[in-house]
Write a protein that holds these residues in place. Sequence first.
Motif, PDB file in Angstrom:
ATOM      1  N   MET A  49       0.685  -1.155  -0.001  1.00 57.76           N
ATOM      2  CA  MET A  49       0.073  -0.181   0.010  1.00 57.76           C
ATOM      3  C   MET A  49       0.951   1.238  -0.072  1.00 57.76           C
ATOM      4  SD  MET A  49      -3.105  -1.257   2.837  1.00 57.76           S
ATOM      5  CE  MET A  49      -3.556   0.557   2.786  1.00 57.76           C
ATOM      6  N   TRP A  50       2.096   1.149   0.360  1.00 57.76           N
ATOM      7  CA  TRP A  50       2.966   2.284   0.532  1.00 57.76           C
ATOM      8  C   TRP A  50       4.216   2.155   0.335  1.00 57.76           C
ATOM      9  CZ3 TRP A  50      -0.054   6.246   1.868  1.00 57.76           C
ATOM     10  CH2 TRP A  50      -1.140   5.853   2.686  1.00 57.76           C
ATOM     11  N   PRO A  51       5.097   2.792  -0.037  1.00 59.36           N
ATOM     12  CA  PRO A  51       6.391   2.645  -0.292  1.00 59.36           C
ATOM     13  C   PRO A  51       7.538   2.339   0.625  1.00 59.36           C
ATOM     14  CG  PRO A  51       6.031   5.244  -0.478  1.00 59.36           C
ATOM     15  CD  PRO A  51       4.780   4.436  -0.172  1.00 59.36           C
ATOM     16  N   ASP A  52       8.457   1.800   0.315  1.00 59.67           N
ATOM     17  CA  ASP A  52       9.456   1.205   1.271  1.00 59.67           C
ATOM     18  C   ASP A  52      10.083   2.388   1.980  1.00 59.67           C
ATOM     19  OD1 ASP A  52       9.094  -1.320   0.606  1.00 59.67           O
ATOM     20  OD2 ASP A  52      10.690  -1.575  -0.474  1.00 59.67           O
ATOM     21  N   VAL A  53      10.641   2.191   3.039  1.00 57.75           N
ATOM     22  CA  VAL A  53      11.353   3.171   3.814  1.00 57.75           C
ATOM     23  C   VAL A  53      12.756   2.905   4.011  1.00 57.75           C
ATOM     24  CG1 VAL A  53      11.148   4.328   6.303  1.00 57.75           C
ATOM     25  CG2 VAL A  53       9.204   3.288   5.292  1.00 57.75           C
ATOM     26  N   SER A  54      13.566   4.231   3.970  1.00 61.41           N
ATOM     27  CA  SER A  54      15.008   3.893   4.152  1.00 61.41           C
ATOM     28  C   SER A  54      15.582   4.089   5.413  1.00 61.41           C
ATOM     29  CB  SER A  54      15.521   5.001   3.223  1.00 61.41           C
ATOM     30  OG  SER A  54      15.280   4.420   1.782  1.00 61.41           O
ATOM     31  N   PHE A  55      16.506   3.157   5.874  1.00 58.83           N
ATOM     32  CA  PHE A  55      16.979   3.418   7.242  1.00 58.83           C
ATOM     33  C   PHE A  55      18.568   3.431   6.949  1.00 58.83           C
ATOM     34  CE2 PHE A  55      12.914   2.102   8.589  1.00 58.83           C
ATOM     35  CZ  PHE A  55      12.709   2.512   9.972  1.00 58.83           C
ATOM     36  N   ALA A  56      19.302   4.155   7.779  1.00 59.40           N
ATOM     37  CA  ALA A  56      20.677   4.041   7.859  1.00 59.40           C
ATOM     38  C   ALA A  56      21.368   3.532   9.210  1.00 59.40           C
ATOM     39  CB  ALA A  56      21.250   5.471   7.601  1.00 59.40           C
ATOM     40  N   TYR A  57      22.129   3.050   9.077  1.00 59.68           N
ATOM     41  CA  TYR A  57      22.790   2.098  10.068  1.00 59.68           C
ATOM     42  C   TYR A  57      23.979   2.866  10.598  1.00 59.68           C
ATOM     43  CZ  TYR A  57      25.510  -1.335  12.728  1.00 59.68           C
ATOM     44  OH  TYR A  57      26.478  -1.964  13.713  1.00 59.68           O
ATOM     45  N   MET A  58      23.831   3.272  12.048  1.00 59.13           N
ATOM     46  CA  MET A  58      24.730   4.205  12.747  1.00 59.13           C
ATOM     47  C   MET A  58      25.612   3.581  13.762  1.00 59.13           C
ATOM     48  SD  MET A  58      24.189   6.944  11.323  1.00 59.13           S
ATOM     49  CE  MET A  58      22.771   7.734  10.366  1.00 59.13           C
ATOM     50  N   GLY A  59      25.601   1.941  13.626  1.00 57.42           N
ATOM     51  CA  GLY A  59      26.506   1.382  14.408  1.00 57.42           C
ATOM     52  C   GLY A  59      27.810   1.261  14.068  1.00 57.42           C
ATOM     53  N   LYS A  60      28.865   0.371  14.628  1.00 58.48           N
ATOM     54  CA  LYS A  60      30.167   0.546  14.544  1.00 58.48           C
ATOM     55  C   LYS A  60      30.565  -0.631  13.408  1.00 58.48           C
ATOM     56  CE  LYS A  60      31.236   2.943  18.650  1.00 58.48           C
ATOM     57  NZ  LYS A  60      32.098   3.066  19.931  1.00 58.48           N
ATOM     58  N   THR A  61      29.748  -1.739  13.379  1.00 60.23           N
ATOM     59  CA  THR A  61      30.437  -2.743  12.921  1.00 60.23           C
ATOM     60  C   THR A  61      29.341  -3.150  11.607  1.00 60.23           C
ATOM     61  OG1 THR A  61      29.370  -4.464  14.042  1.00 60.23           O
ATOM     62  CG2 THR A  61      31.406  -3.959  14.779  1.00 60.23           C
ATOM     63  N   ALA A  62      28.571  -4.265  11.801  1.00 58.22           N
ATOM     64  CA  ALA A  62      27.621  -4.736  10.592  1.00 58.22           C
ATOM     65  C   ALA A  62      26.312  -4.942  11.753  1.00 58.22           C
ATOM     66  CB  ALA A  62      27.867  -5.616   9.851  1.00 58.22           C
ATOM     67  N   LEU A  63      25.190  -5.177  10.873  1.00 56.07           N
ATOM     68  CA  LEU A  63      23.748  -5.472  11.652  1.00 56.07           C
ATOM     69  C   LEU A  63      23.107  -6.375  10.863  1.00 56.07           C
ATOM     70  CD1 LEU A  63      22.066  -5.139  14.031  1.00 56.07           C
ATOM     71  CD2 LEU A  63      21.118  -2.913  12.835  1.00 56.07           C
ATOM     72  N   THR A  64      22.492  -7.508  11.047  1.00 56.70           N
ATOM     73  CA  THR A  64      21.296  -8.206  10.392  1.00 56.70           C
ATOM     74  C   THR A  64      20.196  -8.246  11.510  1.00 56.70           C
ATOM     75  OG1 THR A  64      23.121  -9.635   9.546  1.00 56.70           O
ATOM     76  CG2 THR A  64      20.857 -10.362   9.464  1.00 56.70           C
ATOM     77  N   THR A  65      19.128  -7.927  10.868  1.00 55.53           N
ATOM     78  CA  THR A  65      17.744  -7.971  11.638  1.00 55.53           C
ATOM     79  C   THR A  65      16.747  -8.568  10.616  1.00 55.53           C
ATOM     80  OG1 THR A  65      16.368  -6.495  12.842  1.00 55.53           O
ATOM     81  CG2 THR A  65      17.286  -5.590  10.939  1.00 55.53           C
ATOM     82  N   LYS A  66      15.853  -8.898  11.274  1.00 54.74           N
ATOM     83  CA  LYS A  66      14.716  -9.736  10.754  1.00 54.74           C
ATOM     84  C   LYS A  66      13.303  -8.608  11.038  1.00 54.74           C
ATOM     85  CE  LYS A  66      12.468 -14.095  10.349  1.00 54.74           C
ATOM     86  NZ  LYS A  66      12.607 -15.215  10.854  1.00 54.74           N
ATOM     87  N   GLY A  67      12.716  -8.347  10.057  1.00 51.76           N
ATOM     88  CA  GLY A  67      11.271  -7.782  10.025  1.00 51.76           C
ATOM     89  C   GLY A  67      10.197  -8.501  10.837  1.00 51.76           C
ATOM     90  N   ASN A  68       9.674  -7.884  11.712  1.00 50.16           N
ATOM     91  CA  ASN A  68       8.556  -8.613  12.482  1.00 50.16           C
ATOM     92  C   ASN A  68       7.305  -8.961  11.557  1.00 50.16           C
ATOM     93  OD1 ASN A  68       9.912  -8.366  14.744  1.00 50.16           O
ATOM     94  ND2 ASN A  68       8.902  -6.644  15.613  1.00 50.16           N
ATOM     95  N   ILE A  69       6.861  -7.985  10.735  1.00 48.26           N
ATOM     96  CA  ILE A  69       5.932  -8.581   9.989  1.00 48.26           C
ATOM     97  C   ILE A  69       6.179  -9.349   8.602  1.00 48.26           C
ATOM     98  CG2 ILE A  69       3.719  -7.516   8.437  1.00 48.26           C
ATOM     99  CD1 ILE A  69       3.859  -6.814  11.587  1.00 48.26           C
ATOM    100  N   THR A  70       7.018  -8.955   8.040  1.00 48.95           N
ATOM    101  CA  THR A  70       7.320  -9.845   6.653  1.00 48.95           C
ATOM    102  C   THR A  70       8.155 -10.961   6.948  1.00 48.95           C
ATOM    103  OG1 THR A  70       9.347  -8.407   6.112  1.00 48.95           O
ATOM    104  CG2 THR A  70       7.102  -7.811   5.225  1.00 48.95           C
ATOM    105  N   GLY A  71       9.063 -11.011   7.966  1.00 47.30           N
ATOM    106  CA  GLY A  71      10.190 -12.063   8.402  1.00 47.30           C
ATOM    107  C   GLY A  71      11.089 -12.114   7.403  1.00 47.30           C
ATOM    108  N   LYS A  72      11.236 -10.730   6.544  1.00 51.18           N
ATOM    109  CA  LYS A  72      12.695 -10.462   5.696  1.00 51.18           C
ATOM    110  C   LYS A  72      13.640 -10.100   6.686  1.00 51.18           C
ATOM    111  CE  LYS A  72      13.995  -8.017   1.882  1.00 51.18           C
ATOM    112  NZ  LYS A  72      13.798  -6.604   0.788  1.00 51.18           N
TER     113      LYS A  72
END
Length: 87
Positions: free
Chosen positions: A32-55
């Motif tokens: 229904m809506w366009p995707d949203v951009s997020f920037a990572y402000m941490g120090k190494t790398a990050l992998t996270t999982k979406g709560n709704i889509t599971g992506k």
Amino acid sequence: MCNCGNKRNQFSSQQTFKTNDTVRTELLQKKMWPDVSFAYMGKTALTTKGNITGKNYRFNYPGDVQSIDYRDATSMMTIPVLKRVYK
């Protein structure tokens, strides 16, 4: 003689019904809506999982910007090292 049995069998073999998995996949693909951009402000790398889509979303380095499905955006806002990028 009536040949109704063959017609009934032929009709039932032509019917295709959508399974729950097919319906669920179609619903997840509609946006229904366009995707949203997020920037990572941490120090190494990050992998996270979406709560709704599971992506899975992978931020490879500090400052990396990824496009997040709008349905997962709310949960991403709770991660302190991710900041929404407004274009």
